[in-house]
Motif scaffolding. Structure first.
Motif, mmCIF file in Angstrom:
data_model
loop_
_atom_site.group_PDB
_atom_site.id
_atom_site.type_symbol
_atom_site.label_atom_id
_atom_site.label_comp_id
_atom_site.label_asym_id
_atom_site.label_seq_id
_atom_site.Cartn_x
_atom_site.Cartn_y
_atom_site.Cartn_z
ATOM 1 N N CYS A 126 -4.552 12.103 -7.652
ATOM 2 C CA CYS A 126 -4.590 13.421 -7.004
ATOM 3 C C CYS A 126 -4.241 13.351 -5.517
ATOM 4 O O CYS A 126 -4.303 14.372 -4.817
ATOM 5 C CB CYS A 126 -5.976 14.043 -7.171
ATOM 6 S SG CYS A 126 -6.378 14.483 -8.870
ATOM 7 N N GLY A 127 -3.898 12.176 -5.014
ATOM 8 C CA GLY A 127 -3.530 12.040 -3.609
ATOM 9 C C GLY A 127 -4.707 12.152 -2.666
ATOM 10 O O GLY A 127 -4.542 12.582 -1.515
ATOM 11 N N LEU A 128 -5.898 11.787 -3.128
ATOM 12 C CA LEU A 128 -7.106 11.887 -2.308
ATOM 13 C C LEU A 128 -7.578 10.524 -1.829
ATOM 14 O O LEU A 128 -8.778 10.278 -1.670
ATOM 15 C CB LEU A 128 -8.212 12.578 -3.108
ATOM 16 C CG LEU A 128 -7.913 14.021 -3.530
ATOM 17 C CD1 LEU A 128 -9.049 14.581 -4.369
ATOM 18 C CD2 LEU A 128 -7.678 14.903 -2.310
ATOM 19 N N THR A 129 -6.637 9.631 -1.603
ATOM 20 C CA THR A 129 -6.962 8.309 -1.062
ATOM 21 C C THR A 129 -6.244 8.110 0.260
ATOM 22 O O THR A 129 -5.275 8.804 0.572
ATOM 23 C CB THR A 129 -6.546 7.202 -2.043
ATOM 24 O OG1 THR A 129 -5.129 7.306 -2.301
ATOM 25 C CG2 THR A 129 -7.310 7.319 -3.352
ATOM 26 N N VAL A 130 -6.724 7.151 1.049
ATOM 27 C CA VAL A 130 -6.098 6.816 2.324
ATOM 28 C C VAL A 130 -5.783 5.322 2.320
ATOM 29 O O VAL A 130 -6.464 4.536 1.639
ATOM 30 C CB VAL A 130 -7.007 7.174 3.517
ATOM 31 C CG1 VAL A 130 -7.242 8.668 3.582
ATOM 32 C CG2 VAL A 130 -8.333 6.420 3.433
ATOM 33 N N PRO A 131 -4.763 4.907 3.042
ATOM 34 C CA PRO A 131 -4.446 3.473 3.106
ATOM 35 C C PRO A 131 -5.590 2.689 3.725
ATOM 36 O O PRO A 131 -6.386 3.237 4.500
ATOM 37 C CB PRO A 131 -3.188 3.415 3.989
ATOM 38 C CG PRO A 131 -2.635 4.804 3.964
ATOM 39 C CD PRO A 131 -3.800 5.722 3.812
ATOM 40 N N PRO A 132 -5.718 1.423 3.404
ATOM 41 C CA PRO A 132 -6.787 0.609 4.007
ATOM 42 C C PRO A 132 -6.589 0.482 5.517
ATOM 43 O O PRO A 132 -5.474 0.610 6.037
ATOM 44 C CB PRO A 132 -6.645 -0.742 3.297
ATOM 45 C CG PRO A 132 -5.239 -0.769 2.786
ATOM 46 C CD PRO A 132 -4.886 0.645 2.461
ATOM 47 N N ALA A 133 -7.669 0.222 6.209
ATOM 48 C CA ALA A 133 -7.600 0.090 7.664
ATOM 49 C C ALA A 133 -6.720 -1.109 8.054
ATOM 50 O O ALA A 133 -6.564 -2.057 7.284
ATOM 51 C CB ALA A 133 -9.019 -0.077 8.226
ATOM 52 N N LYS A 181 -18.247 11.640 0.882
ATOM 53 C CA LYS A 181 -18.023 11.353 2.295
ATOM 54 C C LYS A 181 -16.533 11.092 2.475
ATOM 55 O O LYS A 181 -15.973 10.127 1.935
ATOM 56 C CB LYS A 181 -18.842 10.133 2.722
ATOM 57 C CG LYS A 181 -18.568 9.653 4.141
ATOM 58 C CD LYS A 181 -18.986 10.681 5.168
ATOM 59 C CE LYS A 181 -18.808 10.130 6.584
ATOM 60 N NZ LYS A 181 -19.146 11.144 7.615
ATOM 61 N N LEU A 182 -15.870 11.948 3.231
ATOM 62 C CA LEU A 182 -14.429 11.828 3.405
ATOM 63 C C LEU A 182 -14.080 10.633 4.289
ATOM 64 O O LEU A 182 -14.831 10.263 5.202
ATOM 65 C CB LEU A 182 -13.864 13.109 4.023
ATOM 66 C CG LEU A 182 -14.077 14.407 3.216
ATOM 67 C CD1 LEU A 182 -13.432 15.579 3.936
ATOM 68 C CD2 LEU A 182 -13.524 14.272 1.809
ATOM 69 N N ARG A 183 -12.916 10.076 4.019
ATOM 70 C CA ARG A 183 -12.406 8.981 4.840
ATOM 71 C C ARG A 183 -11.707 9.554 6.076
ATOM 72 O O ARG A 183 -11.294 10.718 6.089
ATOM 73 C CB ARG A 183 -11.422 8.135 4.035
ATOM 74 C CG ARG A 183 -12.002 7.510 2.769
ATOM 75 C CD ARG A 183 -13.038 6.457 3.091
ATOM 76 N NE ARG A 183 -13.517 5.796 1.874
ATOM 77 C CZ ARG A 183 -14.413 4.819 1.860
ATOM 78 N NH1 ARG A 183 -14.918 4.395 3.016
ATOM 79 N NH2 ARG A 183 -14.804 4.282 0.724
ATOM 80 N N PRO A 184 -11.560 8.745 7.119
ATOM 81 C CA PRO A 184 -10.820 9.222 8.304
ATOM 82 C C PRO A 184 -9.414 9.667 7.927
ATOM 83 O O PRO A 184 -8.696 8.971 7.205
ATOM 84 C CB PRO A 184 -10.800 7.992 9.220
ATOM 85 C CG PRO A 184 -12.002 7.193 8.808
ATOM 86 C CD PRO A 184 -12.142 7.403 7.340
ATOM 87 N N GLY A 185 -9.037 10.834 8.406
ATOM 88 C CA GLY A 185 -7.725 11.391 8.093
ATOM 89 C C GLY A 185 -7.735 12.398 6.966
ATOM 90 O O GLY A 185 -6.750 13.095 6.752
ATOM 91 N N GLN A 186 -8.851 12.489 6.216
ATOM 92 C CA GLN A 186 -8.948 13.453 5.136
ATOM 93 C C GLN A 186 -9.598 14.742 5.622
ATOM 94 O O GLN A 186 -10.313 14.758 6.625
ATOM 95 C CB GLN A 186 -9.746 12.867 3.966
ATOM 96 C CG GLN A 186 -9.034 11.745 3.240
ATOM 97 C CD GLN A 186 -9.826 11.250 2.047
ATOM 98 O OE1 GLN A 186 -11.052 11.170 2.084
ATOM 99 N NE2 GLN A 186 -9.113 10.893 0.978
ATOM 100 N N ASP A 241 -8.143 19.292 1.500
ATOM 101 C CA ASP A 241 -7.503 18.415 0.513
ATOM 102 C C ASP A 241 -8.256 18.440 -0.813
ATOM 103 O O ASP A 241 -7.643 18.478 -1.888
ATOM 104 C CB ASP A 241 -7.439 16.984 1.051
ATOM 105 C CG ASP A 241 -6.624 16.878 2.325
ATOM 106 O OD1 ASP A 241 -5.726 17.723 2.505
ATOM 107 O OD2 ASP A 241 -6.890 15.967 3.128
ATOM 108 N N ILE A 242 -9.594 18.433 -0.742
ATOM 109 C CA ILE A 242 -10.401 18.478 -1.959
ATOM 110 C C ILE A 242 -10.247 19.840 -2.639
ATOM 111 O O ILE A 242 -10.107 19.925 -3.861
ATOM 112 C CB ILE A 242 -11.878 18.195 -1.645
ATOM 113 C CG1 ILE A 242 -12.026 16.871 -0.891
ATOM 114 C CG2 ILE A 242 -12.708 18.194 -2.909
ATOM 115 C CD1 ILE A 242 -11.668 15.661 -1.685
ATOM 116 N N ALA A 243 -10.279 20.919 -1.838
ATOM 117 C CA ALA A 243 -10.153 22.259 -2.412
ATOM 118 C C ALA A 243 -8.793 22.452 -3.080
ATOM 119 O O ALA A 243 -8.694 23.059 -4.153
ATOM 120 C CB ALA A 243 -10.367 23.312 -1.321
ATOM 121 N N ALA A 244 -7.727 21.931 -2.457
ATOM 122 C CA ALA A 244 -6.394 22.080 -3.023
ATOM 123 C C ALA A 244 -6.224 21.306 -4.319
ATOM 124 O O ALA A 244 -5.411 21.674 -5.180
ATOM 125 C CB ALA A 244 -5.346 21.629 -2.000
ATOM 126 N N ALA A 245 -7.000 20.240 -4.492
ATOM 127 C CA ALA A 245 -6.872 19.414 -5.695
ATOM 128 C C ALA A 245 -7.911 19.768 -6.760
ATOM 129 O O ALA A 245 -8.042 19.044 -7.748
ATOM 130 C CB ALA A 245 -7.010 17.939 -5.322
#
Length: 451
Positions: free
Chosen positions: A50-57, A94-99, A103-107
């Motif tokens: 769903c595109g709700l991930t972020v790249p690792p630090a 708990k959202l990650r930085p950049g989220q 984004d959750i509502a759209a998905a």
């Protein structure tokens, strides 16, 4: 082996029948366990799809390269809590930085399909924390209110939301409201739930029902005043304006604005007054407001202007005096004449049942929540009681009130008839209840000799 297969088939049939006929029972017995397992097992892959991930630090990537380890996978929002409910699951993330919460509502629709749930909604609790509510079945198909609700003074549970939570009518948060709906849309049932919820509270109910009182008259034992025609309605509203002015005088006398009084003790509305001085709050229920605004002669036009002016004054100034408006009708547009749009602007709460055209939905939500207009016109005719509820914040919910028969509402009002307060300004308009049930009960203003 044959016996085991037969038992397994019978259990599967029983589960399928339970899911079809009693979805709430199925959810509490089997569905909630299966849903929890499904969410926990699929969570990582669903978030990634769903595109709700972020790249690792970057420091994780650098550490992986330095230690010759595999590249870390993208990170999903962290699950803070997973709580089963009687209608679904509540997932706190708990959202990650950049989220972002958007984004959750759209998905939400993709999450609904991925987790095999009936519905998914989300809301932001605070910065970086989002609550995702999932429903396991159609809770609005057969509304079952929870046995325990968070009732407070002037806060009434009236319906169930699509996400399984209770929809409250909180008069202290939203003083005035507008309810629209076509004939046979469930508007009367919503109003009955409202009266039934207010009946056990210390509140005065004032009814204006220009359909000769057929909707509100059966509940008359719990009403401090009733009007069944526009002429009586005009007098009732004038008396309410007088009560509002007197209440403001009481508040002004008790403000105690001196140097030695803390700010918290300065009265600004009736809820800041001591209990022994606080006037009883008043809820005014207007059924079919168009009957108050229509006219066919000059005299009726003068009466109409008098009524609308009084309603506007109560909507603008009544909150602090503890006077709240609940206005119902099929339409509430500018075609009803001058002052209508000014009155509508003061009605913060909006509820729209099934309407006959898009313009009626625009009257309710066009100025506060345009997205709710499309939802309102899509309500099917066979789903009586289904409605869209919103407020001036722009948020809206799909709700449905439990079916309450007129007999049930009458029984509740009769049970709490002793709570009906006597208001001196409105004493002439209190319904005179006769001893005989067959005898007609007058609603018109009585003379001072008999009042």
């Amino acid at each position: 082996m044959t016996s085991f297969t037969v038992v397994l088939v019978l259990v599967a049939v029983a589960v399928g029948l339970l899911r079809w006929r009693r979805p709430a029972w199925y959810w509490l017995t089997f569905g909630v366990t299966l849903a929890v397992v499904r969410v926990l097992v699929r969570y990582g892959s669903v978030m990634d799809a769903c595109g709700l991930t972020v790249p690792p630090a970057r420091w994780r990537l650098a550490l992986a390269r330095a230690t010759n380890r595999p590249i870390p996978e993208p990170r999903s929002p962290r699950i803070l809590r997973l709580r089963p409910t009687r209608t679904g699951l509540v997932l706190r993330l708990k959202l990650r930085p950049g989220q972002d919460a958007f984004d959750i509502a759209a998905a939400s629709d993709r999450l609904r399909h991925s987790f095999s749930m009936y519905g998914v909604t989300s809301r932001e609790l605070r910065s970086g924390v989002v609550e995702v509510r999932m429903t396991g079945y159609d809770v609005l198909k057969r509304v079952q209110m929870p046995t325990e609700t968070d009732t407070r003074p002037m806060r009434v549970p009236v319906a169930l939301r699509q996400d399984g939570s209770v929809h409250y009518r909180d008069y202290r948060a939203i003083p005035h409201a507008l309810t629209l709906g076509a004939t046979e849309s469930g508007k009367s049932v919503y109003q009955r739930n409202l009266v039934a919820g207010l009946a056990p509270m210390d509140v005065a109910l004032i009814g204006i029902d220009c359909k000769q009182g057929v909707e509100l008259f059966p509940l008359a034992r719990r009403f401090s005043a009733l009007a069944d025609d526009p002429d009586t309605a005009a007098e009732v509203l004038d008396a309410l304006v007088v009560r509002m002015e007197r209440t403001y005088q009481v508040i002004r006398a008790q403000q105690r604005i001196t140097a030695d009084v803390p700010d918290a003790e300065i009265a600004a509305d009736i809820w800041d007054l001591p209990d022994h001085l606080r006037p009883v709050p008043v809820v005014v229920l207007v059924d079919e407001v168009a009957e108050l605004a229509l006219y066919a002669s000059k005299e009726e036009e003068k009466r109409r202007d008098r009524i609308i002016t009084a309603l506007v004054r109560l909507a603008q100034l009544g909150r602090a005096a503890g006077i709240y408006l609940e206005i119902c009708g099929q339409r509430f547009g500018s075609e009803l004449g001058k002052g209508i749009t000014m009155l509508r602007a003061q009605l913060t709460g909006r509820t729209a049942h099934r309407v006959n055209d898009e313009s009626s939905a625009n009257m309710a939500f066009g100025d506060i929540a345009p997205d709710a207009v499309l939802a309102a016109i899509q309500i099917p005719a066979e789903m009586r009681g289904l409605a869209i509820s919103g407020d001036s914040s722009g948020g809206w919910h799909r709700i449905r009130a439990p079916h309450t028969s007129l007999r049930q509402a009458v029984n509740i009002c009769n049970r709490h008839a002793d709570r009906t307060p006597d208001l001196p300004e409105l004493a002439p308009f209190r319904p005179a209840l006769s001893a005989s049930a067959a005898a007609p009960v007058p609603l018109a203003k009585v003379s001072s000799a008999t009042g």
